[in-house]
Design a protein around this motif. Structure first.
Motif, PDB file in Angstrom:
ATOM      1  N   ARG A  47       0.805  -1.213   0.000  1.00 54.99           N
ATOM      2  CA  ARG A  47       0.000   0.000   0.000  1.00 54.99           C
ATOM      3  C   ARG A  47       0.847   1.278   0.000  1.00 54.99           C
ATOM      4  N   PRO A  48       1.991   1.373   0.742  1.00 55.91           N
ATOM      5  CA  PRO A  48       2.773   2.614   0.679  1.00 55.91           C
ATOM      6  C   PRO A  48       3.286   2.940  -0.730  1.00 55.91           C
ATOM      7  N   PHE A  49       3.411   1.940  -1.577  1.00 54.49           N
ATOM      8  CA  PHE A  49       3.892   2.155  -2.945  1.00 54.49           C
ATOM      9  C   PHE A  49       2.742   2.417  -3.931  1.00 54.49           C
ATOM     10  N   GLY A  50       1.511   2.313  -3.437  1.00 54.91           N
ATOM     11  CA  GLY A  50       0.361   2.519  -4.322  1.00 54.91           C
ATOM     12  C   GLY A  50       0.193   1.419  -5.340  1.00 54.91           C
ATOM     13  N   ALA A  70       2.598   2.650 -12.254  1.00 51.06           N
ATOM     14  CA  ALA A  70       3.098   2.764 -10.880  1.00 51.06           C
ATOM     15  C   ALA A  70       4.556   3.236 -10.823  1.00 51.06           C
ATOM     16  N   LEU A  71       5.412   2.696 -11.703  1.00 53.83           N
ATOM     17  CA  LEU A  71       6.841   3.043 -11.631  1.00 53.83           C
ATOM     18  C   LEU A  71       7.096   4.528 -11.883  1.00 53.83           C
ATOM     19  N   PRO A  72       6.574   5.151 -12.966  1.00 57.71           N
ATOM     20  CA  PRO A  72       6.807   6.596 -13.137  1.00 57.71           C
ATOM     21  C   PRO A  72       6.301   7.423 -11.959  1.00 57.71           C
ATOM     22  N   ARG A  73       5.153   6.987 -11.372  1.00 59.40           N
ATOM     23  CA  ARG A  73       4.629   7.730 -10.246  1.00 59.40           C
ATOM     24  C   ARG A  73       5.570   7.656  -9.048  1.00 59.40           C
ATOM     25  N   LEU A  74       6.144   6.473  -8.802  1.00 65.65           N
ATOM     26  CA  LEU A  74       7.083   6.317  -7.696  1.00 65.65           C
ATOM     27  C   LEU A  74       8.368   7.117  -7.933  1.00 65.65           C
ATOM     28  N   LEU A  75       8.886   7.076  -9.162  1.00 65.45           N
ATOM     29  CA  LEU A  75      10.115   7.822  -9.475  1.00 65.45           C
ATOM     30  C   LEU A  75       9.887   9.325  -9.357  1.00 65.45           C
ATOM     31  N   ASP A  77       7.837  10.760  -7.374  1.00 67.27           N
ATOM     32  CA  ASP A  77       7.782  11.084  -5.965  1.00 67.27           C
ATOM     33  C   ASP A  77       9.195  11.173  -5.365  1.00 67.27           C
ATOM     34  N   ILE A  78      10.070  10.261  -5.802  1.00 67.26           N
ATOM     35  CA  ILE A  78      11.458  10.305  -5.332  1.00 67.26           C
ATOM     36  C   ILE A  78      12.135  11.586  -5.788  1.00 67.26           C
ATOM     37  N   GLU A  79      11.901  11.997  -7.040  1.00 59.86           N
ATOM     38  CA  GLU A  79      12.507  13.229  -7.554  1.00 59.86           C
ATOM     39  C   GLU A  79      12.036  14.439  -6.760  1.00 59.86           C
ATOM     40  N   ARG A  80      10.749  14.441  -6.374  1.00 57.80           N
ATOM     41  CA  ARG A  80      10.248  15.558  -5.568  1.00 57.80           C
ATOM     42  C   ARG A  80      10.951  15.610  -4.215  1.00 57.80           C
ATOM     43  N   ARG A  81      11.171  14.450  -3.612  1.00 58.96           N
ATOM     44  CA  ARG A  81      11.857  14.428  -2.321  1.00 58.96           C
ATOM     45  C   ARG A  81      13.320  14.866  -2.455  1.00 58.96           C
TER      46      ARG A  81
END
Length: 337
Positions: A47-50, A70-75, A77-81
């Motif tokens: 769930r934390p990874f959506g 899912a993968l582009p969305r996770l990446l 999010d990492i770029e924003r952090r």
């Protein structure tokens, strides 16, 4: 299916941002079956990874997110952090800039910047050898009576011979031999050294000064640690102290000099002889008398011949014993230019 569920149950604890092996296996099963139960083991890890979301049409069932979505969305999010951390780093750098500017900066001309601690005999010997190889004009040395600490390479006399051959002029303060010992016949720095040596009853343990640019002093009684000094102020102080001791010292050699008739030495040579006993180098004598160095050396050779001196080391003592300095010595001044 029971075997698969059993394998998924073995689940070591981990951080919330770790996609564990059990979670990957559950996500693969959800993609294959198109769904998983909401209470499936390890569903909370996805769930934390959506990667799983509720099925709006069937309560209690979860649907997998497409990997290509899912993968582009996770990446992203990492770029924003990452961008947030970079912005924080920039803010911290700007906040600390005035503190860094206000912090005192080490002065490259300070004494500490010109003092090096040399630990170990090999490192000390290497530093002294390099300084001796670079020296061209003058060597001031205080030699101890005991074997240690000794800073100069005594087992390599050719190094001192090369220094003398380059025109270097050593002056050495050494302990006098005991009364029962024969008078010394060679320089304390080695038989190949042509330089004056004097003695005092009490001397500091050890000192070397090369060209009044670098000095070496022992830092312990065993010769294992030494200071390499390159501070002009400190070297000037040490060299001045050496000059004071030099004027108080007496020649190390004990040979008697024959008396000379008045006509045997010229006034110019008499003045040069006086300056020699003061420890001046050939260059300094030339500057003081207004001659060139070659002419000064010719006069020195003549004085040495008259006194029977075989080395410059003996010459200062023989000049003193000959009585030359008791005569009136005209103070020669450089000619007007």
């Amino acid at each position: 299916m029971r075997e698969t569920d059993a394998s998924l149950s073995a689940h070591p604890p981990h951080a919330h941002d770790v996609l564990c092996e059990q979670a990957r296996a559950l996500y693969a099963r959800a993609l294959r079956d198109g769904r998983v139960a909401a209470d499936a083991p390890h569903a909370d890890c996805l769930r934390p990874f959506g990667l799983l979301h509720a099925d709006p049409g069937v309560p209690g069932r979860l649907l997998p997110a497409a990997p290509a979505v899912a993968l582009p969305r996770l990446l992203a999010d990492i770029e924003r952090r990452v961008a947030g951390h970079r912005a924080l780093a920039a803010r911290l750098a700007a906040a600390f800039e005035p503190f860094i500017r206000a912090e005192p900066v080490a002065d490259p001309d300070s004494a500490a910047a010109h003092l090096t601690v040399l630990k170990g005999v090999p490192r000390i010997r290497t530093a002294v050898r390099q300084a001796l190889a670079d020296a061209r004009e003058e060597l001031l040395a205080i030699q101890p009576s005991r074997p240690r600490p000794r800073l100069l390479p005594h087992d390599e006399p050719w190094r001192m011979a090369e220094f003398v051959a380059r025109g270097g002029q050593p002056r050495t303060l050494a302990r006098a031999p005991v009364a029962c010992a024969p008078p010394p016949r060679s320089h304390p720095l080695g038989p190949a050294v042509d330089g004056e040596a004097r003695t005092l009853d009490e001397l500091p343990p050890c000192l070397i000064v090369f060209d009044r640019r670098v000095a070496f002093l022992p830092a312990d009684a065993h010769g294992e640690i030494a200071f390499e000094v390159r501070s002009p102020a400190l070297i000037s102080y040490v060299a001045t102290a050496f000059d004071v001791l030099w004027r108080l010292a007496r020649p190390l050699y004990r040979e008697d000099a024959p008396p000379l008739p008045d006509q045997a030495i010229s006034p110019v040579q008499l003045e040069i002889a006086r300056l020699l006993t003061e420890g001046l180098t050939d260059t300094e004598i030339a500057s003081r008398t207004g001659m060139n160095v070659r002419t000064v050396r010719v006069h020195i050779a003549k004085v040495a011949q008259l006194l029977g001196s075989t080395s410059r080391t003996q010459l200062g003592y023989l000049i003193s014993r000959s009585g030359l300095l008791e005569r009136r010595s005209p103070r020669l001044l450089p000619p007007d230019r």
